[in-house]
Design a protein around this motif. Structure first.
Motif, PDB file in Angstrom:
ATOM      1  N   MET A   1      48.162   3.828 -22.960  1.00 30.54           N
ATOM      2  CA  MET A   1      47.387   3.266 -24.122  1.00 30.54           C
ATOM      3  C   MET A   1      45.333   3.735 -23.253  1.00 30.54           C
ATOM      4  O   MET A   1      44.868   4.705 -23.977  1.00 30.54           O
ATOM      5  CB  MET A   1      47.218   2.124 -24.553  1.00 30.54           C
ATOM      6  CG  MET A   1      49.073   2.367 -25.214  1.00 30.54           C
ATOM      7  SD  MET A   1      48.941   3.055 -26.690  1.00 30.54           S
ATOM      8  CE  MET A   1      47.742   2.946 -27.576  1.00 30.54           C
ATOM      9  N   ARG A   2      45.277   3.069 -22.330  1.00 28.36           N
ATOM     10  CA  ARG A   2      44.072   3.171 -21.970  1.00 28.36           C
ATOM     11  C   ARG A   2      43.508   5.038 -21.976  1.00 28.36           C
ATOM     12  O   ARG A   2      42.533   4.831 -22.405  1.00 28.36           O
ATOM     13  CB  ARG A   2      43.530   2.789 -20.258  1.00 28.36           C
ATOM     14  CG  ARG A   2      43.509   1.082 -20.765  1.00 28.36           C
ATOM     15  CD  ARG A   2      42.894   0.418 -19.344  1.00 28.36           C
ATOM     16  NE  ARG A   2      43.730   1.211 -19.175  1.00 28.36           N
ATOM     17  CZ  ARG A   2      45.070  -0.001 -18.209  1.00 28.36           C
ATOM     18  NH1 ARG A   2      45.056  -1.152 -18.611  1.00 28.36           N
ATOM     19  NH2 ARG A   2      45.830   0.231 -17.206  1.00 28.36           N
TER      20      ARG A   2
ATOM     21  N   ILE B   1      43.620   6.202 -25.818  1.00 29.32           N
ATOM     22  CA  ILE B   1      42.486   5.593 -26.859  1.00 29.32           C
ATOM     23  C   ILE B   1      41.708   5.901 -27.189  1.00 29.32           C
ATOM     24  O   ILE B   1      41.221   6.796 -28.601  1.00 29.32           O
ATOM     25  CB  ILE B   1      42.118   4.536 -26.580  1.00 29.32           C
ATOM     26  CG1 ILE B   1      43.306   2.860 -26.983  1.00 29.32           C
ATOM     27  CG2 ILE B   1      41.405   4.151 -27.180  1.00 29.32           C
ATOM     28  CD1 ILE B   1      43.102   1.809 -26.141  1.00 29.32           C
TER      29      ILE B   1
ATOM     30  N   GLN C   1      41.344   5.008 -35.218  1.00 32.65           N
ATOM     31  CA  GLN C   1      41.774   3.431 -35.344  1.00 32.65           C
ATOM     32  C   GLN C   1      42.860   3.326 -35.378  1.00 32.65           C
ATOM     33  O   GLN C   1      43.875   2.134 -35.247  1.00 32.65           O
ATOM     34  CB  GLN C   1      40.771   2.471 -36.122  1.00 32.65           C
ATOM     35  CG  GLN C   1      40.690   1.301 -35.861  1.00 32.65           C
ATOM     36  CD  GLN C   1      40.503   0.791 -34.955  1.00 32.65           C
ATOM     37  OE1 GLN C   1      39.971   0.789 -33.563  1.00 32.65           O
ATOM     38  NE2 GLN C   1      41.507  -1.096 -34.752  1.00 32.65           N
TER      39      GLN C   1
ATOM     40  N   ARG D   1      45.931   4.074 -33.501  1.00 33.11           N
ATOM     41  CA  ARG D   1      46.235   2.589 -32.845  1.00 33.11           C
ATOM     42  C   ARG D   1      46.553   1.448 -32.681  1.00 33.11           C
ATOM     43  O   ARG D   1      48.151   0.772 -32.344  1.00 33.11           O
ATOM     44  CB  ARG D   1      44.905   1.894 -31.853  1.00 33.11           C
ATOM     45  CG  ARG D   1      44.080   3.800 -30.745  1.00 33.11           C
ATOM     46  CD  ARG D   1      42.176   2.810 -31.016  1.00 33.11           C
ATOM     47  NE  ARG D   1      41.649   3.903 -31.290  1.00 33.11           N
ATOM     48  CZ  ARG D   1      40.260   3.740 -30.574  1.00 33.11           C
ATOM     49  NH1 ARG D   1      39.251   2.321 -30.710  1.00 33.11           N
ATOM     50  NH2 ARG D   1      39.715   4.727 -30.413  1.00 33.11           N
TER      51      ARG D   1
END
Length: 205
Positions: free
Chosen positions: A117-118, A121, A126, A129
């Motif tokens: 995820m990092r 992202i 938004q 996510r």
């Protein structure tokens, strides 16, 4: 007079009702590649080649890599939630449930989800996510309900069931290692050891 054959929408890939849909094939391939390699190394070309479809077919269903990533990960989470629930329903004993869930989790090599995820992202909106986090949260809700029920029945000590769910998921990440120190374990062996550690803690016995 012969009827004119119905035409497919322009660009729409051919489908075969006896086979998994092309969309499903692309999604399954994408989720495997993302979980094996991470976000950045995986390209639309790589997914198309591995799935045995054209790049144009991938773009027919998914406008870009971020959309494909979001859809593949959220649908993967939905499947994980479904199979986790099946394991829970198949076993009444909480420890057996945990061991079986651990085996299922550790049987497949994958990157650590938070690392994935990092990496992803910066490329996601938004909303994307949030969609992924909501899908992930459903698994934790299911596990938290299981822990809460076991607490109510007196099978485990009282505590925060959601915290237990996250702690258990974190321990499952050990399954990504080929070796633990100098020792190699099978998924079955490691699941029993990790569940035992989770169950007993590290207090002297």
């Amino acid at each position: 007079m012969t009827k004119p054959q119905s035409k497919r929408s322009p660009g729409r890939p051919k489908s075969n009702s006896d086979q998994p849909s092309m969309r499903d094939k692309v999604l399954n391939t994408a989720s495997v590649l993302f979980m094996e390699l991470g976000y950045e190394p995986v390209s639309i070309n790589m997914i198309a080649e591995r799935a045995g479809v054209t790049k144009a077919s991938v773009y027919y269903y998914f406008t870009n890599k971020a959309v494909l990533f979001t859809t593949s990960v959220t649908e993967m989470m939905t499947r994980i939630c479904f199979y986790t629930e099946r394991i829970i329903q198949a076993h009444s004993d909480i420890r057996t449930r945990l061991e079986q869930i651990a085996v299922a989790k550790m049987s497949k090599s994958h990157v650590e989800f938070e690392s994935l995820m990092r990496e992803a992202i910066p490329f996601l909106t938004q909303e994307q996510r949030e969609d992924i986090r909501k899908a992930e949260h459903q698994i934790h809700v299911l596990m938290a309900q299981t822990f809460d029920q076991a607490m109510e029945q007196g099978f485990i000590a009282k505590g925060d069931p959601m915290l237990l769910s996250h702690a258990f998921a974190s321990l499952m990440m050990i399954g990504n290692r080929e070796l633990v120190g100098d020792t190699s374990y099978t998924a079955n062996e490691l699941s029993v050891i990790i569940v035992d550690l989770f169950w007993q803690g590290i207090a002297p016995r």
